[in-house]
Design a protein around this motif. Structure first.
Motif, mmCIF file in Angstrom:
data_model
loop_
_atom_site.group_PDB
_atom_site.id
_atom_site.type_symbol
_atom_site.label_atom_id
_atom_site.label_comp_id
_atom_site.label_asym_id
_atom_site.label_seq_id
_atom_site.Cartn_x
_atom_site.Cartn_y
_atom_site.Cartn_z
ATOM 1 N N TRP A 60 -9.393 4.440 -1.584
ATOM 2 C CA TRP A 60 -9.486 3.989 -2.979
ATOM 3 C C TRP A 60 -10.943 3.947 -3.438
ATOM 4 N N PHE A 72 -6.362 2.618 3.354
ATOM 5 C CA PHE A 72 -6.025 2.711 1.931
ATOM 6 C C PHE A 72 -7.216 2.319 1.063
ATOM 7 N N LEU A 107 -4.104 -0.731 5.810
ATOM 8 C CA LEU A 107 -4.748 -1.361 4.657
ATOM 9 C C LEU A 107 -6.218 -0.962 4.537
ATOM 10 N N ILE A 161 0.803 -1.221 0.000
ATOM 11 C CA ILE A 161 0.000 0.000 0.000
ATOM 12 C C ILE A 161 0.836 1.271 0.000
#
Length: 225
Positions: free
Chosen positions: A145, A141, A138, A113
Motif C-alpha cells: 500500500w 499488504f 498484514l 486485508i
C-alpha cells in the motif's frame, strides 16, 4: 530496493545541505498523544522550517495544493516535497527538481486485508498475498500500500487513478522487490525508483520517484527545530 530502518534516522550534527542528486527524508515523532489536527499542524510547521533552511528564504513559503491535492510551494521553483503522517509520526521528503511521493502507515491497523487486496490490488498481487503465511500478510499488504501510494503521490494523482494500475513483484518473504507493471500514462516500470522505509518500530513507509537514482539521506527532526 533500498531499505532504511529506524537506526538510520538520526539527528544531524549540523544543518545538511541538499545536493542536486539527494533526497532528504525527515522523521518527526510527536509526544503526548497529539490530536490529528495537532499532528497536521506540526507536520506543516516542520515543512515550513525545512523549506526556509534549504532555500535560504527569510519567510515561510505559501503551500498550496494542485487540482488533485498534491501540496507544492509556487514561489520555490526547483524544490519538490511530499509528506505523510500516521498517528504521531510524520515523514517529509524533499528533493531538488524531482517530483516525489512518500507514504507512512502504522502496522497495528485492524483491516480485512484479503478483501481490500482483491478490490484495490492487481490479481497477481492478491494471489501472492494470499499465498503467504498468515503472520506476514498484514505487513506485506501495508508495504504494498505504501509503495503504491508513494507512486501515486509522486505522479500528483489521487487514489482514483487506481492502485491496481501500479503493481509490484513480491519475494518469498513478502517484500516488494520491484515495480512489475504500471499504467502507460505513468511511464515505464524501469523508470521508477522506490525505497522501503521502517523509520520507527511499528511503522512502514516508502518513497518513490520517476527518474535517475538518487542518494537518500535520512534524518530525525526535533519538534521545534
Amino acid at each position: 530496493m533500498q531499505h532504511f530502518s529506524a537506526g538510520q534516522f538520526a539527528s544531524p550534527s549540523s544543518p545538511p545541505s541538499l545536493a542536486d542528486d539527494d533526497i532528504h527524508i525527515w522523521l518527526l515523532v510527536l509526544e503526548n498523544a497529539p490530536k490529528p489536527r495537532e499532528v497536521t499542524a506540526a507536520a506543516h510547521a516542520l515543512l515550513g522550517r525545512l523549506l526556509i533552511r534549504y532555500t535560504g528564504s527569510d519567510h515561510t513559503p505559501e503551500i498550496v495544493r494542485s487540482e488533485r491535492g498534491k501540496p507544492y510551494a509556487p514561489t520555490l521553483a526547483g524544490i519538490d516535497f511530499n509528506l505523510s503522517h500516521a498517528r504521531d509520526h510524520v515523514l517529509i521528503a524533499i528533493a531538488r527538481n524531482q517530483p516525489l511521493g512518500v507514504d507512512l502507515e502504522r502496522v497495528d491497523r485492524r483491516i480485512e486485508i484479503e478483501g481490500l487486496a482483491r478490490r484495490y490490488f492487481s490479481n497477481a498481487e492478491a494471489d501472492a498475498l494470499e499465498a503467504l503465511p498468515v503472520a506476514i500478510r498484514l505487513p506485506t499488504f501495508l508495504r504494498l500500500w505504501t509503495c503504491k501510494e508513494a507512486v501515486l503521490k509522486a505522479l500528483g494523482v489521487g487514489l482514483s487513478f487506481g492502485l491496481e494500475k501500479v503493481s509490484f513483484q513480491l519475494d518469498a518473504a513478502g517484500m516488494p522487490v520491484g515495480l512489475s507493471d504500471i499504467a502507460p500514462e505513468a511511464g515505464r516500470p524501469g523508470d521508477w525508483r522506490l525505497s522501503l522505509l521502517e523509520p520507527a518500530p511499528g511503522f512502514l513507509g516508502a518513497v518513490a520517484w520517476q527518474g535517475a537514482p538518487r542518494h537518500i539521506r535520512t534524518f530525525l527532526a526535533a519538534a521545534d527545530a
